[in-house]
Design an enzyme around this catalytic site. Structure first.
Site, PDB file in Angstrom:
ATOM      1  N   HIS A  10       0.843  -1.137   0.174  1.00 11.87           N
ATOM      2  CA  HIS A  10      -0.064  -0.210  -0.180  1.00 11.87           C
ATOM      3  C   HIS A  10       0.915   1.380  -0.425  1.00 11.87           C
ATOM      4  O   HIS A  10       2.492   1.012   0.220  1.00 11.87           O
ATOM      5  CB  HIS A  10      -0.650   0.392   0.584  1.00 11.87           C
ATOM      6  CG  HIS A  10      -0.651   0.063   2.644  1.00 11.87           C
ATOM      7  ND1 HIS A  10       0.539   0.778   3.080  1.00 11.87           N
ATOM      8  CD2 HIS A  10       0.141  -1.164   3.335  1.00 11.87           C
ATOM      9  CE1 HIS A  10       0.915   0.882   4.097  1.00 11.87           C
ATOM     10  NE2 HIS A  10       0.200  -0.072   4.463  1.00 11.87           N
ATOM     11  N   GLU A  81      -1.812  -7.415   8.276  1.00 14.76           N
ATOM     12  CA  GLU A  81      -0.557  -7.345   9.106  1.00 14.76           C
ATOM     13  C   GLU A  81      -0.478  -7.623  10.116  1.00 14.76           C
ATOM     14  O   GLU A  81      -1.127  -8.382  10.598  1.00 14.76           O
ATOM     15  CB  GLU A  81      -0.189  -5.576   8.455  1.00 14.76           C
ATOM     16  CG  GLU A  81       1.239  -5.714   8.851  1.00 14.76           C
ATOM     17  CD  GLU A  81       2.217  -5.678   8.097  1.00 14.76           C
ATOM     18  OE1 GLU A  81       2.341  -6.929   7.875  1.00 14.76           O
ATOM     19  OE2 GLU A  81       3.044  -5.083   8.048  1.00 14.76           O
TER      20      GLU A  81
END
Length: 201
Positions: A10, A81
């Site tokens: 990202h 994550e």
């Protein structure tokens, strides 16, 4: 397998820019992070209608949206994550001071025990392995894109290469970077790593 496994980290967030461990905290992209994601569009468009799997956290979902893939991203919780537990939001320097370990880093030092233990490296690798199992069939039809976060993608790449998960510490991923994994002569390989299509931060 005929396709490549394409890893997209990202775009920039304030926490990542500050060096803070950003696991499950759902922080947004910065203005620059959104611009970085938009600058992926020519590359994403050229891929055509390939499958896209994405972390459900907004910084990954927004990156996938702004990149403009032909198919909408499908959320996959296994692409979340690393859960840093009590180290969430702390910088490496802060953790080293707190633990008294001057060489601490997450791949070798792990996360804090106690009430908020987070995940072990082995647990992250297990999740990464499930993602790989899921995409292997898709890769017989062509490329597959994963839009997620630095540490989980680094662990996933190590698992793809059939290396120990700790090998991920050697695989730097910049914001909005693109990497390509694949197979050559029945050997799992890195085709390209940490490519940038955006202006420097």
């Amino acid at each position: 397998m005929t396709g490549r496994l394409l890893l997209v980290r990202h775009g920039q967030t304030e926490w990542a820019q500050a060096g803070r461990h950003t696991g499950r905290t759902d922080v947004p992209l910065t203005e620059l992070g959104e611009q970085q994601a938009r600058e992926l569009e020519p590359w994403a468009t050229a891929l055509g209608p390939v499958p896209v799997l994405c972390s459900p956290l907004q910084r990954a979902r927004r990156t996938a949206q702004l990149a403009g893939f032909a198919r909408p991203a499908e959320p996959d919780d296994d692409l979340l994550e690393w859960d840093y537990g009590g180290y969430e939001g702390l910088t490496t320097a802060q953790i080293r001071q707190q633990t008294g370990q001057p060489d601490w880093q997450v791949f070798t030092g792990g996360v804090v025990p106690g009430d908020t233990p987070g995940e072990t490296l082995a647990q992250v690798a297990t999740r990464a392995g499930r993602v790989i199992d899921r995409v292997e069939v898709m890769l017989t039809q062509g490329d597959v894109v994963l839009v997620a976060h630095a540490h989980v993608l680094r662990v996933l790449a190590a698992c793809w290469l059939q290396a120990e998960p700790e090998f991920g510490q050697h695989l730097l991923l910049d914001p909005a970077s693109v990497s390509a994994l694949g197979v050559e002569r029945n050997v799992r390989v890195v085709h390209e790593w940490n490519l940038r299509f955006t202006r420097p931060e």
